[in-house]
Design a protein around this motif. Structure first.
Motif, short mmCIF file in Angstrom:
data_model
loop_
_atom_site.label_atom_id
_atom_site.label_comp_id
_atom_site.label_asym_id
_atom_site.label_seq_id
_atom_site.Cartn_x
_atom_site.Cartn_y
_atom_site.Cartn_z
N GLY A 41 0.82 -1.21 0.00
CA GLY A 41 0.00 0.00 0.00
C GLY A 41 0.84 1.25 0.00
N VAL A 46 -1.68 3.70 -1.50
CA VAL A 46 -3.02 3.42 -0.97
C VAL A 46 -2.87 2.79 0.41
N SER A 47 -3.98 2.67 1.11
CA SER A 47 -3.94 2.09 2.45
C SER A 47 -3.85 0.57 2.39
N SER A 49 -5.79 -1.40 3.95
CA SER A 49 -7.15 -1.91 3.81
C SER A 49 -7.60 -1.90 2.35
N GLU A 50 -7.14 -0.92 1.58
CA GLU A 50 -7.47 -0.89 0.15
C GLU A 50 -6.78 -2.04 -0.58
N ARG A 53 -8.87 -5.03 0.09
CA ARG A 53 -10.11 -5.05 -0.71
C ARG A 53 -9.83 -5.49 -2.15
N ARG A 54 -8.75 -4.97 -2.71
CA ARG A 54 -8.42 -5.35 -4.09
C ARG A 54 -8.07 -6.83 -4.19
N ALA A 59 -13.09 -4.14 -4.84
CA ALA A 59 -12.83 -2.72 -5.10
C ALA A 59 -13.33 -2.38 -6.49
N VAL A 62 -11.95 0.89 -8.51
CA VAL A 62 -10.53 1.14 -8.66
C VAL A 62 -10.23 1.59 -10.09
#
Length: 217
Positions: A41, A46-47, A49-50, A53-54, A59, A62
């Protein structure tokens, strides 16, 4: 527009499945380099957590740029390709040309608008499918010739895959299209019937053209 709506819905479902596949690729590649979600990340901007998700395929919004950066952070390269499926939304001009052509076609033929190619997962559709005695005619209506040979190839593949016995490519009779077709005519004569009067006469009489045809309307 029902078929076009189905094609868009199918594209959404396809993207959902593809997101999951991409997520698996991202997760597997991250594991291979031994990096944490936080590290990836940070590199991708990005975080953590992102990243999670991906990797879970969760996501949906995105961007291609962000996904490409994420892929690069785990040692992958994002490749995006597009292929014609014939499911584009028609403009009013194309609809007018379709109506103009069908006015010249005998009622002997049944007409199916936006006939979907019957292959699993295939989103392509033929503009009009005419069914008559002993024949199935795939009709593609082109309002603007951009690349004659490429547009012909696309139409031929759809006609083949929908099991048509004849292919009719009807081209809007604009000045630009006339010039493009005239330039390509020497390569077409022999393989295609380019006599609009003869082709339309056959369709008006409820008969299939003797050959695949390319005409101006």
């Amino acid at each position: 527009m029902a078929t076009r709506s189905r094609a868009v819905d199918a594209a959404r479902r396809s993207w959902h499945h593809r997101r999951v596949e991409i997520g698996t690729d991202l997760r597997t590649a991250r594991a291979a380099v031994g990096a944490s979600q936080a590290a990836i990340g940070s590199a991708a901007g990005v975080s953590a957590s992102e990243v999670s998700r991906r990797e879970l395929g969760d996501a949906p919004n995105v961007t291609a740029l962000s996904l490409s950066e994420h892929a690069a952070a785990v040692g992958l390269k994002l490749v995006i390709s597009m292929f014609p499926i014939g499911g584009a939304v028609r403009d009013e001009a194309q609809l007018r040309y379709i109506e103009r052509l069908l006015e010249r076609v005998s009622d002997v033929f049944s007409r199916e608008m936006e006939a979907v190619v019957p292959l699993p997962g295939d989103l392509r559709a033929v503009d009009v499918l005419l069914r008559g005695p002993g024949c199935v005619i795939a009709v593609e209506v082109i309002t603007r010739l951009v690349d004659v040979q490429a547009q012909i190839r696309v139409a031929k593949l759809k006609a083949r895959d929908i099991a048509a016995t004849r292919l009719l490519i009807a081209i809007a009779g604009t000045h630009g299209n006339r010039r493009a077709l005239d330039a390509a005519r020497p390569a077409l004569i022999g393989a295609w019937d380019v006599d609009a009067r003869r082709v339309l006469s056959a369709l008006g009489a409820g008969r299939s053209p003797d050959r695949d045809a390319i005409i101006l309307i």
